[in-house]
Every structure is written in structure tokens, then in C-alpha cells.
Design a protein around this motif. Structure first.
Motif, mmCIF file in Angstrom:
data_model
loop_
_atom_site.group_PDB
_atom_site.id
_atom_site.type_symbol
_atom_site.label_atom_id
_atom_site.label_comp_id
_atom_site.label_asym_id
_atom_site.label_seq_id
_atom_site.Cartn_x
_atom_site.Cartn_y
_atom_site.Cartn_z
ATOM 1 N N GLN A 290 5.746 3.083 3.483
ATOM 2 C CA GLN A 290 7.497 3.497 3.088
ATOM 3 C C GLN A 290 8.049 3.539 1.303
ATOM 4 O O GLN A 290 8.417 4.237 0.995
ATOM 5 C CB GLN A 290 8.437 2.936 3.543
ATOM 6 C CG GLN A 290 8.001 2.809 5.496
ATOM 7 C CD GLN A 290 7.072 1.364 5.780
ATOM 8 O OE1 GLN A 290 6.623 1.133 4.617
ATOM 9 N NE2 GLN A 290 6.038 2.315 6.397
ATOM 10 N N GLN A 291 6.788 3.821 0.517
ATOM 11 C CA GLN A 291 6.601 4.033 -0.887
ATOM 12 C C GLN A 291 7.301 5.367 -1.406
ATOM 13 O O GLN A 291 8.233 5.573 -2.078
ATOM 14 C CB GLN A 291 5.945 3.524 -1.424
ATOM 15 C CG GLN A 291 5.386 2.280 -1.047
ATOM 16 C CD GLN A 291 3.872 2.022 -2.097
ATOM 17 O OE1 GLN A 291 3.200 2.992 -2.338
ATOM 18 N NE2 GLN A 291 3.881 1.072 -3.567
ATOM 19 N N GLY A 292 7.137 6.364 -0.846
ATOM 20 C CA GLY A 292 7.540 7.888 -0.721
ATOM 21 C C GLY A 292 9.291 7.969 -0.655
ATOM 22 O O GLY A 292 10.281 7.939 -1.190
ATOM 23 N N SER A 333 19.275 1.796 6.246
ATOM 24 C CA SER A 333 18.552 1.382 7.919
ATOM 25 C C SER A 333 16.986 1.085 7.456
ATOM 26 O O SER A 333 15.699 0.309 8.227
ATOM 27 C CB SER A 333 18.277 2.747 9.248
ATOM 28 O OG SER A 333 18.458 3.821 8.079
ATOM 29 N N LEU A 334 16.619 1.800 5.884
ATOM 30 C CA LEU A 334 14.767 1.154 5.813
ATOM 31 C C LEU A 334 14.749 0.087 5.638
ATOM 32 O O LEU A 334 13.837 -0.569 6.264
ATOM 33 C CB LEU A 334 14.634 2.383 5.044
ATOM 34 C CG LEU A 334 13.361 2.011 4.382
ATOM 35 C CD1 LEU A 334 12.521 2.422 5.364
ATOM 36 C CD2 LEU A 334 13.229 2.750 3.028
ATOM 37 N N SER A 335 15.822 -0.745 5.078
ATOM 38 C CA SER A 335 15.721 -2.325 4.356
ATOM 39 C C SER A 335 15.665 -3.260 5.620
ATOM 40 O O SER A 335 14.899 -4.010 6.107
ATOM 41 C CB SER A 335 17.169 -2.459 3.940
ATOM 42 O OG SER A 335 18.068 -2.423 4.818
ATOM 43 N N LEU A 336 16.028 -2.462 6.879
ATOM 44 C CA LEU A 336 16.030 -3.014 8.340
ATOM 45 C C LEU A 336 14.852 -2.819 9.425
ATOM 46 O O LEU A 336 14.805 -3.842 9.612
ATOM 47 C CB LEU A 336 17.389 -2.464 9.287
ATOM 48 C CG LEU A 336 18.619 -3.474 9.128
ATOM 49 C CD1 LEU A 336 20.150 -2.506 9.797
ATOM 50 C CD2 LEU A 336 18.691 -4.887 8.862
ATOM 51 N N ALA A 337 14.571 -2.026 8.555
ATOM 52 C CA ALA A 337 13.170 -1.832 9.601
ATOM 53 C C ALA A 337 11.808 -2.156 9.259
ATOM 54 O O ALA A 337 10.671 -2.446 9.466
ATOM 55 C CB ALA A 337 12.983 0.053 9.368
ATOM 56 N N MET A 338 11.749 -2.665 7.748
ATOM 57 C CA MET A 338 10.969 -3.873 7.126
ATOM 58 C C MET A 338 10.862 -5.016 7.535
ATOM 59 O O MET A 338 9.736 -5.534 7.137
ATOM 60 C CB MET A 338 11.527 -3.180 5.394
ATOM 61 C CG MET A 338 10.712 -1.937 4.679
ATOM 62 S SD MET A 338 11.035 -2.231 2.625
ATOM 63 C CE MET A 338 10.915 0.054 2.651
ATOM 64 N N GLY A 399 11.769 -1.401 -3.627
ATOM 65 C CA GLY A 399 11.789 -1.389 -2.645
ATOM 66 C C GLY A 399 10.003 -0.377 -2.728
ATOM 67 O O GLY A 399 9.440 -0.688 -1.520
ATOM 68 N N LEU A 400 9.339 -0.016 -3.599
ATOM 69 C CA LEU A 400 8.416 -0.215 -4.112
ATOM 70 C C LEU A 400 6.987 -0.887 -3.459
ATOM 71 O O LEU A 400 5.880 -0.802 -3.041
ATOM 72 C CB LEU A 400 8.178 0.826 -5.293
ATOM 73 C CG LEU A 400 8.307 2.015 -5.753
ATOM 74 C CD1 LEU A 400 8.402 2.397 -7.230
ATOM 75 C CD2 LEU A 400 8.478 3.344 -5.061
ATOM 76 N N GLY A 401 7.679 -2.609 -3.900
ATOM 77 C CA GLY A 401 6.853 -3.322 -3.404
ATOM 78 C C GLY A 401 6.355 -3.828 -2.229
ATOM 79 O O GLY A 401 5.986 -4.046 -1.602
ATOM 80 N N ALA A 402 7.633 -3.395 -1.389
ATOM 81 C CA ALA A 402 8.188 -3.926 -0.297
ATOM 82 C C ALA A 402 7.721 -2.298 0.808
ATOM 83 O O ALA A 402 7.262 -2.782 1.795
ATOM 84 C CB ALA A 402 9.646 -4.163 0.106
ATOM 85 N N GLY A 403 7.799 -1.798 0.297
ATOM 86 C CA GLY A 403 6.886 -0.523 0.951
ATOM 87 C C GLY A 403 5.568 -0.115 0.957
ATOM 88 O O GLY A 403 5.066 0.592 1.658
ATOM 89 N N ARG A 404 5.294 -1.630 1.024
ATOM 90 C CA ARG A 404 2.904 -1.499 0.296
ATOM 91 C C ARG A 404 3.148 -1.916 2.039
ATOM 92 O O ARG A 404 3.874 -2.671 3.328
ATOM 93 C CB ARG A 404 2.758 -2.474 -0.398
ATOM 94 C CG ARG A 404 2.952 -2.345 -1.551
ATOM 95 C CD ARG A 404 2.086 -3.155 -2.775
ATOM 96 N NE ARG A 404 3.467 -4.290 -2.361
ATOM 97 C CZ ARG A 404 2.703 -4.939 -2.572
ATOM 98 N NH1 ARG A 404 1.827 -5.848 -2.953
ATOM 99 N NH2 ARG A 404 2.897 -6.231 -2.751
#
Length: 408
Positions: A290-292, A333-338, A399-404
Motif C-alpha cells: 500500500q506504499q503508493g 480508513s487505510l490505517s484501520l485496514a492495515m 506509512g511507507l514502512g507499514a504499507g509493505r
């Protein structure tokens, strides 16, 4: 003939599972309805409550901060409660606490006002933390879509409650007590539906994500870099969101908007973010990482706040505010989805949710105080906005780290 009977039986079994999925879908949406109105309905009536009960300004402000404190304290404990009772029963308990808290808070005395508010915070904290775990367990391949559904439901009712509080209290003649008590009706609906959920037979094992036979150790998350990246992304977006809710009207007034217009801008910021609130987790589910999406959200938010720092004519200021609303609708919502996407199963999702939301709401409570202090020191909004821009950049990095595409 026997072969046909087997097919009918198989089809009937699928229908039963499908009906259970539909019940869980409705139940999750109803939880979304209940997660914010008990909190957001208070702000517009805070002055009325203060004057009628005879509170000092600082103690009136505590009414809005108490739920956040409860979130921070209860969030790490909620996964343990979920394991002890089962997640569904714990969510039902959260709804019952919410209902009781709303009732106690509506009694017009200072002790009941604060006690009820604290109970509300505890009930919502339990639901906040365990709902991602329920979604991971029951919809393991649809975490993004289900997060979209409940986070959008949450956002709609959060904004609606803010807008209806004063009309219910004054125009409808209910007074602040009954206006706040009216949101207990949503909790009643939720309790009825979740009683049915709890009474259901468990979903067949092949429909669930397989759990490890060894219990998951919550404390191991605090040593995980990925868990901390998810936590910081959640916390830093919470910091900025609650700063916006608290101080954006004042910032707008400094640009020449009237008090009334500045108040409406807060509602606008929440409503304009609804499409991205829904779309961000849906898009997140379609990509291996989800980094993009994080870059789009973080970059857009940073540009929006840089625009506010530079200033300009009112129409341009409105463009920057719109960009901020859109991006932070997606950030929430993205933070909740992660929380579900970075976990292997419901148990891990619950533990990660407890960690991220505990730290997140500490950030949320600190944010408005820190930005207010900066304004008091500098007597201008430039330094506070620069601080928000710095937090946006930190949020993007986290977020870039969390999006991996990894698991905690």
C-alpha cells in the motif's frame, strides 16, 4: 437420487454460511454507526452543558478528552478481553457499556456527566480494537472492503451527530440531556443485532483463517518494527485529525472566514473525505503493498497544509481545505485496514489493533494541546501549521514502512 440429495444438502450449507456472512455484515455496519456519535454529538453542546451544570472551561474540555484517555488505557486490554470472552461477546459488552454510559451521562449532574463519559470511552475502545479482529476472522479475504464499509459508516454518523446535536437540543426542544440520550437508540439496535450474532453457531473452520495452536504473545508486538510503523501511521494521522477538529475553525477565521462559516468547514472537511474513506481500503486490497496509496495520501495532505501556510485568496484556501479533507478521509480508513492486512489472523489483528489504537489515541490527546501551546507562544498560526507539515512527513515515512507486504 442420492447424488442429488447431496447436492441439495451442500447448497443448503452454503446458504446457511451466506446468511451468517450477511448477519455479520449488518452487525459490523451497525458497530460503525455507534463508534462516534456519542463523542461527536457533545462538541456543539459543550457551551450549553457548561453553563447549565456550572462547569469551569477546563473541566468542560475534559468531557471531550475523557473518551480519548479511556481509548488509550483500555485499547491494550481489549484483545485480552476478546480472548477471554470471544471477540463477538466482548463487542456486545462494548455496546452494552456504550448504552449504559450514554444513559448515565444524560443525568444532569457533574459526577454522572464525567462517569458516563468515561464508560462511553471504555465501551467504544473495546469495539474500536476488536472490530478489526472480527473482520480478519470472518472476512479474511475481504479486509479492505469490510474496513471501507465500517469506516465509512463511522464517518457518516460522526459528521451527522455533530450537525444534529443543536437542532435536537434547541429546535426540537429536547435539551442537551435528551439530545445526547437519543444516540442510545443506535446502541439498542446494535445490542439486538449482536445478541443474534453471539447466538450463532461458529462459522465452519474452513471459512476461517487458521490460528496457530500456540497462543500469540501480545508483548512481542512491541519489539516488532513493522508493528511500530503501523502504530505510528495510526497515531500520527490521529494527531493531525484531532488537531483539525480542534483548531481548523480558528485557522479559517484567521483567513477571514466568519465564525459560522468556519464551523461549517469542519463538517465539510468530514463529508468531503467520505469517498476516500471508502475507496482507500478497497484500493489497498487490490495491491500487494500500500506504499503508493500512502504516498498519495501523505503527499496530498502535505501540499494542503503548505497551501494553508502560504495563504492566498479565500477560494484557494478552500481548495487546500478540500485536499486535506480528502486525504485524511483516506488516511483514517487505510490505517484501520492495515491492522488486518499486516496480521496473519484475527488474534494478531486484535493485538496489533490494541497496540496501535492505544498509542494512537495518546497522540490524538496530545495533538490539540501541543498545537494550542505553539499558538500561545507565537501568537500566529505559521509555527503550528509548520509543525503539522512535519507530522505529515513523519506519517508518510511511517506509512511507507507499514504499507509493505509483510506480517507482524
Amino acid at each position: 437420487m442420492e447424488e442429488n440429495r447431496g447436492k441439495v444438502k451442500n447448497i443448503g450449507g452454503k446458504e446457511v454460511v451466506s446468511n451468517k456472512r450477511m448477519l455479520y455484515l449488518i452487525a459490523i455496519i451497525v458497530i460503525g454507526f455507534n463508534l462516534r456519535p456519542a463523542i461527536t454529538s457533545v462538541g456543539p453542546l459543550l457551551g450549553t452543558i457548561r453553563d447549565q451544570i456550572g462547569l469551569e472551561n477546563w473541566s468542560a474540555g475534559t468531557i471531550t478528552s475523557l473518551p480519548l484517555i479511556a481509548f488509550a488505557i483500555v485499547s491494550p486490554l481489549a484483545p485480552k478481553l476478546g480472548r477471554r470472552l470471544e471477540n463477538e461477546k466482548a463487542v456486545l459488552l462494548g455496546l452494552i457499556l456504550l448504552f449504559a454510559g450514554i444513559g448515565v451521562r444524560s443525568i444532569p449532574y457533574t459526577p454522572t456527566l464525567f462517569i458516563g463519559t468515561a464508560i462511553i470511552g471504555v465501551g467504544i475502545a473495546v469495539m474500536n480494537v476488536l472490530l478489526p479482529a472480527v473482520i480478519k476472522e470472518k472476512f479474511p479475504n475481504k479486509v479492505g472492503r469490510m474496513t471501507s464499509v465500517y469506516s465509512t459508516s463511522m464517518a457518516i454518523f460522526a459528521a451527522t451527530a455533530s450537525g444534529l446535536s443543536v437542532p435536537l437540543a434547541k429546535d426540537a426542544g429536547l435539551g442537551w440531556e435528551l439530545a445526547l440520550l437519543s444516540w442510545a437508540l443506535l446502541a439498542v439496535v446494535g445490542i439486538v443485532i449482536w445478541v443474534f450474532v453471539v447466538r450463532q453457531n461458529p462459522v465452519p473452520k474452513e471459512e476461517q483463517v487458521q490460528l496457530s495452536s500456540k497462543p500469540f504473545d501480545d508483548s512481542s508486538l512491541w519489539k516488532s518494527p513493522l508493528a511500530w510503523q503501523v502504530t505510528l501511521f495510526m497515531g500520527l494521522q490521529s494527531f493531525i485529525f484531532y488537531v483539525m477538529v480542534s483548531w481548523l475553525p480558528e485557522i479559517m477565521q484567521s483567513f477571514g472566514f466568519s465564525v459560522s462559516a468556519a464551523g461549517w468547514i469542519i463538517a465539510y472537511v468530514q463529508f468531503v473525505g467520505l469517498p476516500s474513506t471508502f475507496l482507500a481500503p478497497v484500493l489497498a486490497e487490490k495491491f500487494s503493498n500500500q506504499q503508493g496509496i500512502v504516498l498519495a495520501i501523505g503527499g496530498g495532505a502535505t501540499i494542503g497544509f503548505i497551501g494553508l501556510l502560504i495563504g492566498g485568496p479565500l477560494p484557494l484556501i478552500f481548495v487546500w481545505v478540500t485536499l486535506i479533507g480528502v486525504t485524511f478521509g483516506g488516511a483514517i480508513s487505510l490505517s484501520l485496514a492495515m491492522l488486518g492486512m499486516r496480521a496473519r489472523n484475527g488474534q494478531q489483528a486484535g493485538a496489533l489493533s490494541g497496540m496501535a489504537q492505544s498509542v494512537g489515541y495518546i497522540f490524538a490527546a496530545i495533538g490539540p494541546l501541543f498545537i494550542g501551546l505553539l499558538f500561545d507562544i507565537t501568537h500566529a498560526w505559521s509555527a503550528p501549521i509548520m509543525a503539522i507539515i512535519a507530522v505529515c512527513l513523519l506519517m508518510t515515512i511511517a506509512g511507507l514502512g507499514a504499507g509493505r507486504n509483510k506480517y507482524v
